[in-house]
Scaffold this active site. Structure first.
Site, PDB file in Angstrom:
ATOM      1  N   ASP A   1      -8.332  -5.761  -5.639  1.00  0.00           N
ATOM      2  CA  ASP A   1      -7.986  -4.615  -4.795  1.00  0.00           C
ATOM      3  C   ASP A   1      -8.261  -3.295  -5.515  1.00  0.00           C
ATOM      4  O   ASP A   1      -7.735  -3.057  -6.601  1.00  0.00           O
ATOM      5  CB  ASP A   1      -6.492  -4.717  -4.461  1.00  0.00           C
ATOM      6  CG  ASP A   1      -5.992  -3.541  -3.641  1.00  0.00           C
ATOM      7  OD1 ASP A   1      -6.820  -2.865  -3.002  1.00  0.00           O
ATOM      8  OD2 ASP A   1      -4.768  -3.300  -3.645  1.00  0.00           O
TER       9      ASP A   1
ATOM     10  N   SER B   1       0.842  -1.199   0.000  1.00  0.00           N
ATOM     11  CA  SER B   1       0.000   0.000   0.000  1.00  0.00           C
ATOM     12  C   SER B   1       0.883   1.257   0.000  1.00  0.00           C
ATOM     13  O   SER B   1       1.831   1.314  -0.769  1.00  0.00           O
ATOM     14  CB  SER B   1      -0.947  -0.066   1.198  1.00  0.00           C
ATOM     15  OG  SER B   1      -2.025   0.816   1.043  1.00  0.00           O
TER      16      SER B   1
ATOM     17  N   HIS C   1      -5.955  -6.642  -1.372  1.00  0.00           N
ATOM     18  CA  HIS C   1      -4.879  -5.693  -1.039  1.00  0.00           C
ATOM     19  C   HIS C   1      -3.637  -6.428  -0.514  1.00  0.00           C
ATOM     20  O   HIS C   1      -3.687  -7.065   0.526  1.00  0.00           O
ATOM     21  CB  HIS C   1      -5.417  -4.715   0.006  1.00  0.00           C
ATOM     22  CG  HIS C   1      -4.687  -3.396   0.040  1.00  0.00           C
ATOM     23  ND1 HIS C   1      -4.297  -2.717  -1.092  1.00  0.00           N
ATOM     24  CD2 HIS C   1      -4.312  -2.621   1.088  1.00  0.00           C
ATOM     25  CE1 HIS C   1      -3.699  -1.582  -0.741  1.00  0.00           C
ATOM     26  NE2 HIS C   1      -3.691  -1.498   0.578  1.00  0.00           N
TER      27      HIS C   1
END
Lengths: 470, 470
Positions: B410, B149, B435
């Site tokens: 995601d 991320s 994710h």
């Protein structure tokens, strides 16, 4: 491009350009200070046959008035004409007219804190982004950065840190390794010495002997030369025709520092033709200077008088000065205030001498004393390892498209990249070159090696531009 | 290495590590503020057979408590065991325990101004420099950075900006292109929608219809469902078993924003096995959520009740909650204060929806309104183009040794690098991945594609380490 740069002439050295100002954030790395300032750019678009696309040559300005660098970087103009490039010189923040807080810029540490190489690189990145999106929207525009000395360091670092912004960099005489533990602190003054030896070994010996003679004479309270003087300091002051007498032993230290800087500067500007980079000078000035110091000088009188004649040639080649000022800077065009601050923050370049490998008084590198002086002068503590963490020190082979050129007469070559690091990080050596000689205009007296260096640089830059369009 | 990390156990999830603190400058980019703070690092050296050399795996911490990332990045531990690497997790400044000004860090804009990605990268560079020089003096130590991320963005940027510091980066689910004009602002919510459609197209249709139903019911001042209520807002509040009543139309906006965030979060954590990344959840939670919304729901009552059942499954899978709190964050481990500030300065990620390509209420991206909100909340003005100038936008092919992995379930994959940019900038796609699924521990229920992705990642990282030693 909307402006017709051909019609503008703001130059006093034959180069035509338009002066522009671009609004920059004072702080690129924080969001509290939203102050802005006008950064100066010199722009010439007359070499372009059309208004669209084409290469841009961008000079990443260093510690001084950008017009001075503009007028001493003739090669960039010549190459731009040949390759039909737009020419831009970007002024470094806190120098020349690009003062974030005008006359107040240097008065207050909180106003001065934005004088860093990172902020300067971010300025250039912001301007080039604007140039691409506003001047050439939708077009493919290769940008090549040029720079000499600290400007060359910025060029190299710019290609390392913002490779998306520029296709390549010519970093001339850029001592990117002149930092703590990367090169020997004695290398710089050793190179100065070698440049003097190169012309005349005895000249270097005389200079080496001069320090002890100055010390000896300065410490005498009675006359040591033919005539009778009050003190040795008066003897020295008179011999050197100093504008102000040497009133204390500290003043003698100032004299010696000034002499050392003179020898260093001479090695930097030992150009093969008359020039006026730091001072108006004849061709191969060290040859001229050393003509006074070419034979062994065994008496104090003859040695001091010869040293005087040598430095007088440097500071008074035009014959206009009636006295020598040891507090005078070599040129008014360099922003010494700004550089002093940078040297006290990021740009800590250790130097030392031992009087054997070099012709100077033995002085050890003393970081603590240096740091204390910085605290006193600017209320800052230097971070000597930071530039290595930030810019990679000797571990930079992941970078590409940077030419490192160095003249071997130039003391700064001791901190430069003098061996190719990879096919795309070539080193170009100019044995008979002083400080970024290759960036200067072509001259009939150019040594063959600088002509060859420029040819190589042209070939490589031409290839970068080709690669960009493919 | 002097410490024996094998003996330390400070983890609550089976990982053993030692917690260290490293002194960092609060401001790497200026020399006036010399404040320092303690940055937290989790270190485990037990996979190394000897005390010398060997690879280091370094997680570039993102916007939260580093122990949380440590406990959700099992793949790094597994690979470290296999490749005998030291494991280090570095906490991002202003998160977890790494608060430059302790509890005061968020109170004063002047204290908060050092929360930037550039400062965070400089922290990591400083620590890795220390690690090399103090822990392994004179040894060759390859460092590989990992991140998911925003942490993955940092990993990628770290390799771009400090390639001398690390040999390569695994940037998992890193939306480095989720910035102004780089991707369509609608792409993010479209991807969320696709992930729901992937499980059940009718589910997405029901969610799309729910917004208008909520608006309709909320705007009724009299009962619209079977029973008689005072207002429509009470109807909704009761249906959703909200902890606090919806007292105003603004509260209805909060409910809708909370619902939208819930759907987004579900797409992020749509993992193939029970997990507890944001909330405790069953395997493939969207399948579970959509089981309530799998058939066309034509009445207001049935639609609202089904939406309630769906979100109740997300927030109340354990059955412990007696009511739903629309002001509650999905997890306490993410530093929402810090991220709010970052989103208001550098990390401006435009999102919009049109209700056609996605299942959300049509909302245009309105930078001016966004900027005003940032001014109000943090006294800062966002600089949306700055990350593109700084990190190169889509023009990053001069970089090398970065793996960009993305799961197609995601939503953040919409801003990620999903096609290889060069041989040394490979993109790895995990069609059935949410994710940064690849960073999580191996699980028997892993889809084949994530297993293959991890194999590829291992091969590439192994090669980087080999290349480093050669």
């Amino acid at each position: 491009m909307k402006n017709n740069y051909l019609k503008s002439n703001n130059s006093n050295s034959g180069y035509f350009y338009k002066t522009l100002y671009f609004k920059q954030k004072v702080d690129h790395f924080g969001f509290i200070n939203n102050d802005e300032f006008q950064q100066r750019y010199l722009v010439y678009g007359g070499f372009r046959p059309t208004q669209d696309g084409g290469p841009v040559f961008f000079y990443t300005g260093n510690e001084g008035d950008i017009t001075w660098f503009c007028n001493n970087t003739g090669f960039m103009w010549e190459l731009a004409k040949e390759l039909k490039a737009m020419v831009i010189f970007g002024e470094h923040r806190y120098y020349g007219q690009s003062l974030p807080y005008g006359k107040e810029s240097f008065k207050d540490p909180t106003k001065l804190q934005y004088l860093t190489s990172e902020q300067a690189l971010a300025d250039f990145a912001g301007f080039i982004d604007y140039l691409r999106s506003d001047w050439y929207p939708g077009q493919k525009v290769p940008v090549i950065v040029f720079g000499g000395s600290y400007g060359g360091m910025l060029s190299a670092w710019f290609r390392m840190k913002y490779p998306h912004s520029v296709q390549g960099a010519l970093a001339a005489s850029a001592p990117i390794w002149q930092f703590t533990d990367l090169v020997d602190c004695g290398a710089f003054l050793k190179t100065v010495t070698n440049t003097f030896k190169h012309h005349n070994p005895t000249c270097a010996d005389n200079i080496r002997n001069s320090w002890m003679t100055i010390n000896k004479v300065a410490n005498n309270s009675h006359a040591t030369l033919e005539k009778s003087y009050e003190t040795g300091r008066k003897t020295i002051g008179d011999t050197f025709k100093l504008c102000k007498p040497l009133q204390s032993i500290e003043d003698v230290g100032t004299l010696k520092a000034w002499l050392q800087e003179t020898w260093v500067d001479l090695a930097m500007v030992d150009y093969p033709y008359p020039s006026n980079f730091l001072e108006p000078l004849p061709a191969w000035p060290i040859k001229g200077v050393c003509s006074y110091l070419s034979k062994p000088l065994t008496t104090d009188v003859s040695l001091l008088q010869s040293v005087y004649q040598a430095v007088n040639m440097y500071y008074n080649y035009t014959g206009k000065a009636s006295c020598l000022d040891i507090n005078q800077e070599a040129t008014q065009d360099l922003g010494t205030m700004g550089w002093d601050y940078q040297a006290c923050t990021e740009m800590v370049m250790p130097t030392c001498s031992n009087g054997k490998d070099d012709m100077f008084e033995p002085v050890e590198w003393n970081f603590d004393a240096y740091s204390k002086q910085c605290q006193k002068q600017w209320s800052v503590t230097p971070r000597p390892m930071w530039p290595i963490i930030q810019y990679g020190g000797k571990n930079i082979t992941t970078a590409s498209n940077i030419i490192f050129s160095n003249g071997l007469l130039d003391p700064w070559s001791s901190g430069g990249v003098t061996e190719s690091l990879s096919a795309s990080l070539p080193a170009i050596i100019i044995p008979d070159g002083a400080h970024h000689l290759d960036l200067r205009s072509t001259n009939v007296n150019d040594p063959k090696d600088v002509t060859q260096a420029r040819e190589k640089e042209k070939d490589i830059i031409t290839q970068w531009i080709k690669d960009f369009y493919n």
